[in-house]
Design an enzyme around this catalytic site. Structure first.
Site, short mmCIF file in Angstrom:
data_model
loop_
_atom_site.label_atom_id
_atom_site.label_comp_id
_atom_site.label_asym_id
_atom_site.label_seq_id
_atom_site.Cartn_x
_atom_site.Cartn_y
_atom_site.Cartn_z
N GLU A 265 -0.19 -8.99 -1.21
CA GLU A 265 -0.83 -8.43 -0.01
C GLU A 265 -2.02 -7.55 -0.41
O GLU A 265 -2.13 -6.38 -0.03
CB GLU A 265 0.15 -7.66 0.88
N HIS B 290 12.48 5.66 13.11
CA HIS B 290 12.41 5.79 11.65
C HIS B 290 13.19 7.02 11.18
O HIS B 290 13.30 8.00 11.92
CB HIS B 290 10.92 5.94 11.30
N ARG C 272 2.20 8.50 8.77
CA ARG C 272 1.86 9.89 8.41
C ARG C 272 0.59 10.36 9.12
O ARG C 272 0.51 11.52 9.52
CB ARG C 272 1.64 10.01 6.90
N GLU D 297 -2.23 5.08 2.67
CA GLU D 297 -2.13 3.67 2.32
C GLU D 297 -3.47 3.02 1.96
O GLU D 297 -3.54 2.17 1.07
CB GLU D 297 -1.46 2.90 3.47
N ASP E 160 0.78 -1.24 0.00
CA ASP E 160 0.00 0.00 0.00
C ASP E 160 0.81 1.28 0.00
O ASP E 160 0.30 2.34 0.34
CB ASP E 160 -0.91 0.00 1.25
N HIS F 40 5.67 5.63 13.25
CA HIS F 40 6.16 6.41 12.11
C HIS F 40 5.08 6.90 11.14
O HIS F 40 5.38 7.61 10.20
CB HIS F 40 7.14 5.55 11.29
C1 UD1 Z 1 6.53 4.87 3.81
C2 UD1 Z 1 5.15 4.40 3.37
C3 UD1 Z 1 4.43 3.75 4.54
C4 UD1 Z 1 5.27 2.69 5.23
C5 UD1 Z 1 6.62 3.27 5.57
C6 UD1 Z 1 7.48 2.18 6.14
C7 UD1 Z 1 4.11 5.83 1.67
C8 UD1 Z 1 3.23 6.98 1.42
N1 UD1 Z 1 4.34 5.52 2.96
O1 UD1 Z 1 6.33 5.92 4.73
O2 UD1 Z 1 3.24 3.13 4.06
O3 UD1 Z 1 4.62 2.30 6.41
O4 UD1 Z 1 7.22 3.79 4.38
O5 UD1 Z 1 8.60 2.66 6.77
O6 UD1 Z 1 4.56 5.21 0.75
N2 UD1 Z 1 14.11 8.35 5.06
C9 UD1 Z 1 15.48 8.30 4.94
N3 UD1 Z 1 16.06 7.09 4.64
C10 UD1 Z 1 15.34 5.96 4.48
C11 UD1 Z 1 13.94 6.01 4.62
C12 UD1 Z 1 13.34 7.23 4.89
O7 UD1 Z 1 16.17 9.30 5.09
O8 UD1 Z 1 15.93 4.91 4.24
C13 UD1 Z 1 13.47 9.65 5.37
C14 UD1 Z 1 13.51 10.63 4.19
O9 UD1 Z 1 13.71 11.93 4.69
C15 UD1 Z 1 12.11 10.51 3.61
C16 UD1 Z 1 11.29 10.30 4.88
O10 UD1 Z 1 12.10 9.44 5.68
O11 UD1 Z 1 11.73 11.65 2.89
C17 UD1 Z 1 9.93 9.70 4.71
O12 UD1 Z 1 9.97 8.57 3.86
P1 UD1 Z 1 8.66 8.20 2.98
O13 UD1 Z 1 8.94 6.95 2.19
O14 UD1 Z 1 8.22 9.39 2.24
O15 UD1 Z 1 7.55 7.92 4.04
P2 UD1 Z 1 7.46 6.88 5.23
O16 UD1 Z 1 6.90 7.61 6.39
O17 UD1 Z 1 8.74 6.15 5.41
N1 UDP Z 2 11.61 -3.15 11.05
C1 UDP Z 2 13.00 -3.24 10.94
N2 UDP Z 2 13.77 -2.35 11.64
C2 UDP Z 2 13.23 -1.38 12.41
C3 UDP Z 2 11.81 -1.28 12.49
C4 UDP Z 2 11.03 -2.17 11.79
O1 UDP Z 2 13.51 -4.12 10.26
O2 UDP Z 2 13.99 -0.62 13.01
C5 UDP Z 2 10.81 -4.11 10.29
C6 UDP Z 2 9.65 -4.76 11.01
O3 UDP Z 2 10.06 -5.89 11.72
C7 UDP Z 2 8.73 -5.09 9.86
C8 UDP Z 2 8.92 -3.94 8.92
O4 UDP Z 2 10.18 -3.37 9.26
O5 UDP Z 2 9.15 -6.25 9.17
C9 UDP Z 2 7.81 -2.95 9.08
O6 UDP Z 2 8.18 -1.75 8.52
P1 UDP Z 2 7.52 -0.40 8.92
O7 UDP Z 2 7.03 -0.46 10.32
O8 UDP Z 2 8.49 0.64 8.55
O9 UDP Z 2 6.32 -0.29 7.87
P2 UDP Z 2 4.81 -0.80 7.83
O10 UDP Z 2 4.79 -2.27 8.04
O11 UDP Z 2 4.07 -0.02 8.86
O12 UDP Z 2 4.35 -0.39 6.48
#
Ligand code: UD1
Ligand code: UDP
Length: 386
Positions: free
Chosen positions: A122, A244, A213, A136, A100, A211
């Site tokens: 999924e 995160h 939004r 999502e 999602d 984490h």
């Molecule tokens: C995204 C997904 C969310 C999922 C989450 C898992 C969307 C809209 N949301 O949200 O469904 O639950 O990932 O973690 O697709 N960043 C880094 N390095 C990384 C990852 C993130 O610096 O490796 C920072 C960046 O500043 C980035 C921000 O995190 O802009 C947010 O990342 P983004 O993918 O936009 O949203 P998530 O909140 O991670």
């Molecule tokens: N996870 C990880 N390291 C972390 C936090 C979460 O490997 O520091 C794993 C967690 O066990 C799960 C996945 O990341 O497998 C979930 O990711 P996240 O919570 O970012 O996203 P969501 O499932 O909410 O989309």
């Protein structure tokens, strides 16, 4: 279809998609009739790379789109733009997306525009609230319209898709997260130096993640206020929160939880350490989707820091409770788990409504079946061995 092999392109970009797609990529690679291609959008960079390395999966195409503090339009536009060229060059027979995220939605849309069928891994999870989880719920629903192959983890997810009269073939496969745990749930020794520096002795551990939004702002403030209060009123507990990398989340975590002795704010963990941390914990507090599926498999109670969930199965089984995002309720439920043996025992049981570890072979078989190579897979039924 060159050499008569089916070209299957897996597209993903964030940590949870990677954890749940990596075992599928490894499964697809085992089939001689399939040519497996991987395209990562890198919507996440560091958090994605860590998973790729851990599972030994490499990308054929890396769109490298992440920017710090990106918004949803940024992600959508960059994925759409860059996917077009990749799809025209690689010409896959089917594109697989997961779950999602905005990578999922934009990846599916890019494939649709190139008239390439989409397989949705999924599929069918719903809260029926278009604003939560945001974005999502809408991403997942829209991909349900686009996809030709729908891989629903559970029968109830399949039911949602049937009620929506989605077009295409439906399969109940189980969730690939349980397949992933066959790789990640190994040993007890952490590799993270930050975890190894913590003295866990004599303390009850709570693993925390937050984490999402829709929790940005006031809900996150309320959640963190509850966590801070919980830590202060229970000196015998230890809260570990791998924070995160989102700047919004990091600022809030530091503001509300920084400097509290029994709260450890640490860097994101690799999947193996995360699963070890959950396995070592007394219970888990999270707004994550994936962790709601993993912790019940490890027999750990979960308080979900969200107003609703698209994963009701473990709530029904009694191991997950929706705690919401209000300070008082979260605090009460967490304190109850610490104080009441009965309340704890009622939740601490290993249940696995989400999968049996064979979701990936079922999905591979369904793809082969779709292209006229063999039987359809038997559906996943919880509690029955394949
Ligand atoms: C995204 C997904 C969310 C999922 C989450 C898992 C969307 C809209 N949301 O949200 O469904 O639950 O990932 O973690 O697709 N960043 C880094 N390095 C990384 C990852 C993130 O610096 O490796 C920072 C960046 O500043 C980035 C921000 O995190 O802009 C947010 O990342 P983004 O993918 O936009 O949203 P998530 O909140 O991670
Ligand atoms: N996870 C990880 N390291 C972390 C936090 C979460 O490997 O520091 C794993 C967690 O066990 C799960 C996945 O990341 O497998 C979930 O990711 P996240 O919570 O970012 O996203 P969501 O499932 O909410 O989309």
């Amino acid at each position: 279809m060159e050499n008569n092999r089916i070209r299957v392109m897996s597209v993903f970009g964030t940590r949870p998609e990677a954890i749940k797609m990596a075992p599928l990529v490894l499964e697809l690679q085992r089939h001689a009739e399939i040519e497996s291609l991987v395209c990562i959008t890198a919507q996440h960079r560091e958090m994605l790379d860590s998973v790729m390395e851990q599972f030994g999966v490499t990308a054929d195409y890396d769109l490298d789109i992440m920017s710090k503090g990106q918004d949803l339009t940024d992600i959508t536009m960059r994925v759409l733009d860059k996917m077009r060229a990749v799809l025209r060059e690689a010409k896959p027979d089917v594109v697989l997306v997961h779950g999602d995220t905005t990578t999922t939605f934009a990846g599916a849309l890019a494939a649709f525009y190139e008239k390439i069928p989409v397989g949705h891994v999924e599929a069918g999870l719903r809260t029926f609230d278009r604003w939560s989880p945001f974005p999502e719920e809408m991403n997942r629903s829209l991909v349900g319209r686009i996809a030709t192959l729908h891989f629903a983890p559970t029968a109830s997810n399949e039911g949602n898709l049937k009620r929506e009269s989605v077009i295409g073939d439906l399969y109940v496969t189980g969730n690939t997260v349980i397949d992933a745990m066959a790789y990640t749930v190994r040993g007890e020794q952490f590799t993270s130096p930050e975890l190894n520096a913590i003295d866990f002795s004599g303390k009850r551990l709570i693993a925390l993640t937050c984490h999402r939004r829709e929790n940005y702002g006031e809900p996150m403030a309320q959640i963190f206020t509850a966590v801070a209060q919980l830590a202060k009123q229970n000196p015998d507990i230890l809260i570990v929160y791998p924070v995160h990398l989102s700047p919004v989340v990091r600022d809030a975590a530091k503001q509300y939880l920084g400097g509290i002795e029994n709260i450890h704010l640490i860097e994101p963990l690799d999947a193996m350490d995360m699963h070890r941390l959950m396995a070592k914990s007394f219970f888990v507090m999270t707004d994550s989707g994936g962790i709601q599926e993993e912790a019940p498999a490890l027999g750990k109670p979960v308080l979900v820091l969200r107003r609703e969930t698209e994963r009701p199965e473990a709530v029904e089984a009694g191991t997950v409770k929706l705690a919401g995002t209000e300070t008082d309720v979260i605090l009460r439920l967490a304190q109850e788990l610490l104080d009441s043996r009965d309340a704890y025992d009622a939740m601490a049981k290993a249940v696995n409504p989400y999968g049996d570890g064979h979701a990936c072979p079922r999905i591979a078989q369904a793809i082969l079946h779709h292209f006229g190579r063999g039987e359809a897979p038997a559906p996943f039924v919880p509690g029955s061995e394949q």
